[in-house]
Motif scaffolding. Structure first.
Motif, PDB file in Angstrom:
ATOM      1  N   GLN A 288      21.228  63.366  64.788  1.00 21.04           N
ATOM      2  CA  GLN A 288      21.344  62.455  63.658  1.00 21.04           C
ATOM      3  C   GLN A 288      21.528  63.309  62.408  1.00 21.04           C
ATOM      4  N   THR A 289      22.789  63.494  61.985  1.00 21.38           N
ATOM      5  CA  THR A 289      23.064  64.455  60.921  1.00 21.38           C
ATOM      6  C   THR A 289      23.881  63.840  59.804  1.00 21.38           C
ATOM      7  N   ASP A 290      23.789  64.453  58.649  1.00 21.82           N
ATOM      8  CA  ASP A 290      24.703  64.228  57.539  1.00 21.82           C
ATOM      9  C   ASP A 290      25.517  65.497  57.361  1.00 21.82           C
ATOM     10  N   THR A 291      26.798  65.340  57.117  1.00 17.85           N
ATOM     11  CA  THR A 291      27.676  66.487  56.957  1.00 17.85           C
ATOM     12  C   THR A 291      27.750  66.894  55.500  1.00 17.85           C
ATOM     13  N   LEU A 292      27.702  68.195  55.257  1.00 20.89           N
ATOM     14  CA  LEU A 292      27.863  68.746  53.910  1.00 20.89           C
ATOM     15  C   LEU A 292      29.265  69.320  53.785  1.00 20.89           C
ATOM     16  N   ALA A 293      29.930  68.971  52.709  1.00 19.32           N
ATOM     17  CA  ALA A 293      31.255  69.524  52.446  1.00 19.32           C
ATOM     18  C   ALA A 293      31.101  70.820  51.659  1.00 19.32           C
ATOM     19  N   VAL A 294      31.523  71.939  52.265  1.00 21.70           N
ATOM     20  CA  VAL A 294      31.420  73.234  51.603  1.00 21.70           C
ATOM     21  C   VAL A 294      32.783  73.917  51.649  1.00 21.70           C
ATOM     22  N   PRO A 295      33.098  74.735  50.646  1.00 16.51           N
ATOM     23  CA  PRO A 295      34.371  75.467  50.676  1.00 16.51           C
ATOM     24  C   PRO A 295      34.312  76.591  51.694  1.00 16.51           C
ATOM     25  N   GLY A 296      35.425  76.871  52.308  1.00 14.41           N
ATOM     26  CA  GLY A 296      35.468  77.955  53.282  1.00 14.41           C
ATOM     27  C   GLY A 296      35.201  77.461  54.680  1.00 14.41           C
ATOM     28  N   ARG A 297      35.613  78.252  55.656  1.00 12.06           N
ATOM     29  CA  ARG A 297      35.478  77.885  57.064  1.00 12.06           C
ATOM     30  C   ARG A 297      34.252  78.494  57.735  1.00 12.06           C
ATOM     31  N   TYR A 298      33.573  79.432  57.068  1.00 15.32           N
ATOM     32  CA  TYR A 298      32.418  80.092  57.673  1.00 15.32           C
ATOM     33  C   TYR A 298      31.254  80.052  56.687  1.00 15.32           C
ATOM     34  N   VAL A 299      30.102  79.628  57.172  1.00 11.12           N
ATOM     35  CA  VAL A 299      28.927  79.418  56.330  1.00 11.12           C
ATOM     36  C   VAL A 299      27.924  80.538  56.579  1.00 11.12           C
ATOM     37  N   ASP A 300      27.584  81.280  55.514  1.00  4.01           N
ATOM     38  CA  ASP A 300      26.604  82.355  55.623  1.00  4.01           C
ATOM     39  C   ASP A 300      25.265  81.983  55.006  1.00  4.01           C
ATOM     40  N   GLY A 301      25.274  81.115  54.013  1.00  3.32           N
ATOM     41  CA  GLY A 301      24.027  80.746  53.369  1.00  3.32           C
ATOM     42  C   GLY A 301      24.168  79.443  52.601  1.00  3.32           C
ATOM     43  N   LEU A 302      23.092  78.639  52.591  1.00  2.00           N
ATOM     44  CA  LEU A 302      23.038  77.389  51.842  1.00  2.00           C
ATOM     45  C   LEU A 302      21.675  77.291  51.182  1.00  2.00           C
ATOM     46  N   ALA A 303      21.649  76.930  49.914  1.00  2.00           N
ATOM     47  CA  ALA A 303      20.375  76.798  49.200  1.00  2.00           C
ATOM     48  C   ALA A 303      20.499  75.694  48.161  1.00  2.00           C
ATOM     49  N   TYR A 304      19.617  74.698  48.247  1.00  2.00           N
ATOM     50  CA  TYR A 304      19.586  73.644  47.244  1.00  2.00           C
ATOM     51  C   TYR A 304      18.887  74.143  45.985  1.00  2.00           C
ATOM     52  N   SER A 305      19.356  73.649  44.841  1.00  2.00           N
ATOM     53  CA  SER A 305      18.696  73.957  43.578  1.00  2.00           C
ATOM     54  C   SER A 305      17.312  73.303  43.571  1.00  2.00           C
ATOM     55  N   PRO A 306      16.398  73.773  42.706  1.00  2.00           N
ATOM     56  CA  PRO A 306      15.033  73.205  42.701  1.00  2.00           C
ATOM     57  C   PRO A 306      15.004  71.698  42.532  1.00  2.00           C
ATOM     58  N   ASP A 307      15.930  71.123  41.743  1.00  2.00           N
ATOM     59  CA  ASP A 307      15.952  69.670  41.588  1.00  2.00           C
ATOM     60  C   ASP A 307      16.863  68.997  42.610  1.00  2.00           C
ATOM     61  N   THR A 308      17.374  69.780  43.552  1.00  2.00           N
ATOM     62  CA  THR A 308      18.224  69.334  44.665  1.00  2.00           C
ATOM     63  C   THR A 308      19.515  68.651  44.215  1.00  2.00           C
ATOM     64  N   SER A 309      19.932  68.861  42.979  1.00  2.00           N
ATOM     65  CA  SER A 309      21.167  68.240  42.500  1.00  2.00           C
ATOM     66  C   SER A 309      22.398  69.076  42.818  1.00  2.00           C
ATOM     67  N   ARG A 310      22.210  70.350  43.155  1.00  2.00           N
ATOM     68  CA  ARG A 310      23.334  71.235  43.440  1.00  2.00           C
ATOM     69  C   ARG A 310      23.019  72.089  44.674  1.00  2.00           C
ATOM     70  N   ILE A 311      24.089  72.607  45.264  1.00  2.00           N
ATOM     71  CA  ILE A 311      23.942  73.458  46.443  1.00  2.00           C
ATOM     72  C   ILE A 311      24.648  74.782  46.181  1.00  2.00           C
ATOM     73  N   ALA A 312      23.945  75.878  46.391  1.00  2.48           N
ATOM     74  CA  ALA A 312      24.578  77.197  46.380  1.00  2.48           C
ATOM     75  C   ALA A 312      25.039  77.487  47.801  1.00  2.48           C
ATOM     76  N   ALA A 313      26.338  77.657  47.962  1.00  2.00           N
ATOM     77  CA  ALA A 313      26.928  77.875  49.294  1.00  2.00           C
ATOM     78  C   ALA A 313      27.586  79.238  49.344  1.00  2.00           C
ATOM     79  N   LEU A 314      27.110  80.072  50.249  1.00  2.00           N
ATOM     80  CA  LEU A 314      27.708  81.382  50.481  1.00  2.00           C
ATOM     81  C   LEU A 314      28.599  81.261  51.699  1.00  2.00           C
ATOM     82  N   THR A 315      29.918  81.330  51.484  1.00  2.00           N
ATOM     83  CA  THR A 315      30.871  81.084  52.559  1.00  2.00           C
ATOM     84  C   THR A 315      31.973  82.122  52.559  1.00  2.00           C
ATOM     85  N   GLN A 316      32.713  82.146  53.646  1.00  2.00           N
ATOM     86  CA  GLN A 316      33.908  82.979  53.748  1.00  2.00           C
ATOM     87  C   GLN A 316      35.099  82.075  54.022  1.00  2.00           C
ATOM     88  N   HIS A 317      36.205  82.377  53.353  1.00  2.00           N
ATOM     89  CA  HIS A 317      37.330  81.454  53.339  1.00  2.00           C
ATOM     90  C   HIS A 317      37.945  81.262  54.713  1.00  2.00           C
TER      91      HIS A 317
END
Length: 982
Positions: A288-317
């Motif tokens: 039972q999942t929700d999909t996150l749209a992130v740039p790039g095809r490979y995901v190395d790291g994901l971190a929500y901001s403290p207020d959870t309004s933004r996502i820091a996404a470390l990806t490779q194109h």
């Protein structure tokens, strides 16, 4: 065939068979290290070369090397008459090593790194793992060695690389998640076992995994003695005068079947194995999942901001553009902001204020060493700042008060946690580990002064809680399960983590109050946990999936070519089952050699027989030599040959090529010799030559000159304003040459050109080059990013018999700008000015023909001509001032034309460009008397693969801009050039 063709063929063969293996620390990192005092410790079978400051490293390496020697010598039936050289360096934080077959064989290895703990798995130390692996390569080279040296590769060939790496892993390592399982499993389930299809960023890991699996399967099916016979088998060549190892022939002779037949059997069995496994485990569709749209095809790291309004996404194109970037995503609007780029290592951390993000990235430190340091960048991508210098850091994490930053720093191979006071910049160490200890994935508790991290100590891997107030450590997990990447729940009562116990990453949760572990996923492809967010921010208050525990933020491999990012309910519990596969299909995973190298070996200084200073010259090692007879005409025949020597640290490299004419030794014999020295900070090159050289197109012909003389070159890389993918260098060249154009009488009726002239020239050239060149598979014809600036001054004086005196300035620059999708706008400009008089053939102005730029493997690109041409014109324009500009709009039209002729010729990436060229040539201050040209047209660029060499070539049509719309002066042209001018 001319003598120049013979020598060129020998040089190219030498380059393609030997240069790839002629690595050293300095050639990999681009920096020399004269500050290192190298020493050598001798054991029974090895010379361990190391910096003096690493006095104890030889005692650690000696028992590993000797145990490996004893094991492999017996297993592979190989012995050495001379000691094997092992070079160890901690100057750079590089998780790698390489083996070289020249001489007896030697290996260069980087030690005392922390990052290996995240990249590898298994119960062994880095030094044991890498040293045994690289020594297996050297034993393999010796078993397959031929009296023909590297030239045997042209007549037979050794193991394909996939088996070379597989053999080393089988003999020195175990089958585990990071060295096989997770990469092979994904490829098999995709039915995409090819590791050379360019589809996956992890194809390199798949190559290792595929080879590792195949060798284990071969040993399980045919026995280890057959594997040894396969290594030693030789095939007669040259009418029985020599013998070489040929993999295909050896396979048939020893295994009784072709390699193709074996491969199909292996492929069938691993398909049964992994698909049987998959039938018993969870799939992503079942979650039972929700999909996150992130740039790039490979995901190395994901971190929500403290207020959870933004996502820091470390990806490779993508595999074609393996640039790692940190983006900040606003899920509510879909807006994406680029934050930073480069070799950033996960995890990344938000400041409690949500204003900035901390991360660790590879950069240049003292003496140009490649190490990781801590950086921070504002959430809007501005004001990037470097907080540490040369600390070899990882995993920065902010304290809940926002005043402190914790990070891991490594010194002498030992990792410890440090705290930085953000207001004062002061740093203190808070843990007191000693010895071979690594720490990864540091995370600070949301409200308390408690840290969670993954620790590797004496080959044991475990998650640890560390209390900053008391200094107490608590281990949470079993060292045998390889658990890593801890993530706190929003309230700090639980800890999610990623475990490799299944052979792929999966999510588990630890409850701090009950001290129990719960499995959250049991996916066949695995899932990596990056963050844990509250329920309302994860799914929304109205969502039926909302739960008090919130959601785990995860990523998984959707295929070998793409990752996906998901949120799944943190409360879920996965089935805990032990999947079963029939033994005949999984026996290969546990197959072991008859003799195994111990996983752990204590230092043993008693194995060291002598210690001494290292002498580089005495370790000069032969790479390759060869000669061929040549015959160009009845009045010229003889022998042409090459020789190449190098020292394993790269301090000395010597190459020579030449010919001896039997008909006229004095006039028709040629020689070119080069010496490269890396003992100082700059790299110094000396060349001596007496040979004909193809220099440029002049008039309607190729101008060839006999040149006799020498050159001294100095190249100094500069760590100035260090930034990702940016390099800066200063170089100079002093050259004296006696120039004698061949057949000068043939160059007549040249229009504004004068016939080429002979003479002597003493010249000096100074150059500063700064450019940004991010990695991209298609840079040859379609670079997607980057810029460059080149400043060059060249002067000649009437000294040492010089016939000409002049001073020339040359400024050039380019930039690539994004447009729609992968469309790009390219701008290039160049300005030249000269005082004095150069030889006619060294003119300033516009050429009738395009210069030719041909890259060769392991060599400086061959350039025929340096003058610009305005496409649409075919005339020479001369002066002593020239300005040139180019604008192109480039559009990719095909990644590959799928054209291949006998595997030797292939058409690759193709682009279409619309361009405008323009410029002016004039003399002195007479701008009004200058000649102006403006041309426009369309060009198709293509990456041609020709006998293993990639060439950028193009076909286009152009005409003067004033004639656009008419059929007048339309010209069809062909040229060989790279897309970037330098």
């Amino acid at each position: 065939m001319t003598i120049r063709n013979v020598v060129a063929a020998l040089l190219l063969l030498c380059a393609t068979t030997g240069t790839a293996q002629a690595q050293s620390f300095s050639t990999v990192t681009g920096r020399n290290h004269p500050e290192i005092d190298w020493r050598v410790a001798t054991t029974e079978h090895f010379e361990v070369v190391h910096p003096a400051r690493l006095g104890d490293i030889a005692a650690e390496a000696a028992p590993i090397a000797e145990a490996t020697y004893d094991t492999l010598s017996a297993t592979l039936d190989v012995a050495f008459d001379e000691r094997i050289r092992v070079y160890l360096s901690d100057q750079d934080a590089i998780v790698n090593g390489f083996a070289v077959p020249f001489g007896t064989g030697y290996t260069d290895i980087w030690v005392n790194t922390n990052d290996w703990a995240a990249s590898f798995s298994g119960a062994t130390s880095w030094l044991r793992l890498v040293l045994a692996h690289e020594l297996t390569h050297i034993f393999h080279y010796e078993a397959a060695r031929s009296g023909l040296g590297v030239w045997a590769l042209a007549l037979g060939g050794s193991f394909p690389r996939v088996w070379t790496e597989g053999l080393a892993q089988y003999q020195a390592e175990t089958w585990n998640a990071q060295r096989g399982e997770r990469w092979l499993r994904a490829a098999v389930l995709d039915d995409a076992l090819a590791y050379d299809d360019g589809r996956s960023l992890w194809n390199g890991r798949l190559l290792y995994a595929s080879g590792h699996s195949q060798v284990r399967y071969f040993a399980q099916q045919h026995g280890d003695s057959t594997l040894t016979d396969l290594l030693h088998h030789k095939t007669d060549v040259l009418f029985g005068l020599a013998e070489v190892h040929d993999f295909e022939a050896a396979f048939r002779a020893t295994a009784g079947q072709s390699y193709e037949t074996f491969y199909e059997q292996w492929r069938r069995d691993v398909n049964v194995y992994y698909n049987t496994l998959a039938s018993q485990l969870e799939t992503l569709d079942s979650l039972q999942t929700d999909t996150l749209a992130v740039p790039g095809r490979y995901v190395d790291g994901l971190a929500y901001s403290p207020d959870t309004s933004r996502i820091a996404a470390l990806t490779q194109h993508s595999p074609a553009r393996p640039v790692r970037r940190l983006h900040v995503i606003d899920p509510s609007t879909g807006a994406v902001t680029r934050g930073a780029e480069g070799a950033i290592e996960p995890p990344v951390a938000w400041h409690p204020s949500g204003e900035r993000i901390a991360f660790s990235r590879r950069t240049r430190a003292a003496h140009g060493s490649l190490v990781d340091d801590v950086f921070v960048v504002d959430a809007d991508g501005t004001d990037e700042r470097r907080l540490t210098h040369g600390r070899r850091t990882s995993a920065p994490t902010f304290g809940p008060d926002g005043d402190r930053l914790a990070f891991v720093a490594t010194e002498g191979g030992t990792a410890n946690v440090h705290l930085r006071a953000l207001k004062t910049g002061g740093t203190t160490r808070v843990t007191d580990y000693e010895g071979d200890v690594q720490i990864t994935a540091l995370r600070w508790h949301p409200t308390q002064d408690t840290l969670a991290f993954a620790r590797v100590s004496e080959a044991e891997r475990e998650l640890v809680l560390y209390d900053l107030d008391t200094g107490a450590s608590t281990a949470l997990t079993d060292p045998a399960t390889d658990d890593r990447r801890p993530v706190w729940s929003p309230d700090g009562s639980q800890l999610a983590y990623t475990s490799l116990r299944d052979g792929v990453p999966n999510a588990l949760v630890y409850d701090l109050s009950t001290h129990t572990h719960r499995r959250a996923t049991h996916l066949v492809r695995g899932a990596t946990v990056h963050d844990w967010v509250p329920a309302d921010s994860a799914f929304g208050a109205e969502s039926s999936r909302a739960a008090p525990e919130g959601a785990l933020v995860t990523s998984t491999a959707l295929s070998k070519a793409r990752d996906g990012a998901f949120r799944l309910p943190a409360h879920r519990t996965a089935r805990s089952i032990a999947p079963a596969v029939p033994g005949q299909y999984d026996d290969w995973t546990t197959t072991r050699p008859p003799r195994t190298i111990p996983q752990q070996l204590a230092p043993d200084p008693s194995l060291i027989e002598t210690r001494s200073d290292y002498d580089a010259l005495s370790n000069l090692t032969h790479r390759a030599s060869g000669a061929l007879p040549y015959y160009t005409s009845t009045d010229n025949f003889g022998i042409a040959g090459v020789t190449s020597w190098t020292e394993p640290l790269g301090t000395h490299t010597f190459n020579a090529a030449g010919s001896v004419s039997f008909t006229d030794p004095d006039e028709k014999s040629e020689v070119v010799a080069t010496y490269l020295n890396r003992q100082l900070r700059p790299t110094i090159g000396l060349s001596l030559f007496s040979a004909s050289s193809s220099g440029r197109i002049y008039g309607n012909d190729l101008l060839v000159e006999d040149r006799t003389g020498g050159a001294l070159t100095v190249r100094w890389p500069l760590d100035w304003h260090v930034a990702p993918y940016v390099s800066t260098s200063f170089s100079t060249r002093l050259r004296y040459a006696d120039l004698n154009p061949l057949d000068p009488d043939d160059f007549t009726a040249l229009g504004p050109l004068s016939p080429p002239q002979a003479g002597q020239q003493a010249s000096v050239r100074l150059q500063v080059l700064r450019r940004k060149k991010p990695p991209s598979r298609h840079t040859l014809v379609h670079p997607l990013d980057g810029w460059g600036l080149r400043l060059r001054a060249t002067g000649a004086a009437e000294v040492l018999g010089g016939d000409r005196s002049f001073l020339r300035g040359d400024v050039a620059g380019y930039a690539v700008y994004p447009s729609i999708g992968d469309h790009r706008v390219f701008l290039y400009g160049r300005l030249q000015a000269q005082t004095g008089a150069s030889f006619p053939q060294d003119y300033i102005g516009f050429s009738r023909y395009d210069a030719i730029d041909l890259p060769l493997p392991g060599a400086v690109p061959v350039s025929l001509g340096d003058a610009e041409r305005v496409r649409g014109y075919r005339q020479y324009v001369l002066g002593n001032r020239a300005a040139f500009g180019r604008a192109e709009y480039r559009v990719p039209v095909a990644s590959s034309l799928q054209t291949n002729v006998l595997g030797l010729i292939g058409l690759g990436h193709t682009t279409l460009s619309v361009f405008v060229d323009g410029g002016m040539v004039w003399r002195d201050a007479d701008l009004r008397g200058g000649t102006r040209q403006l041309g426009t047209g369309v060009e198709v660029k293509n990456a041609l693969r020709l006998f293993g060499v990639r060439v950028g070539h193009a076909l286009g049509v152009a005409q003067p801009a004033a004639q656009v719309g008419t059929r007048d002066d339309v010209q069809l042209y062909y040229r060989v050039q790279t897309a970037l001018p330098f």
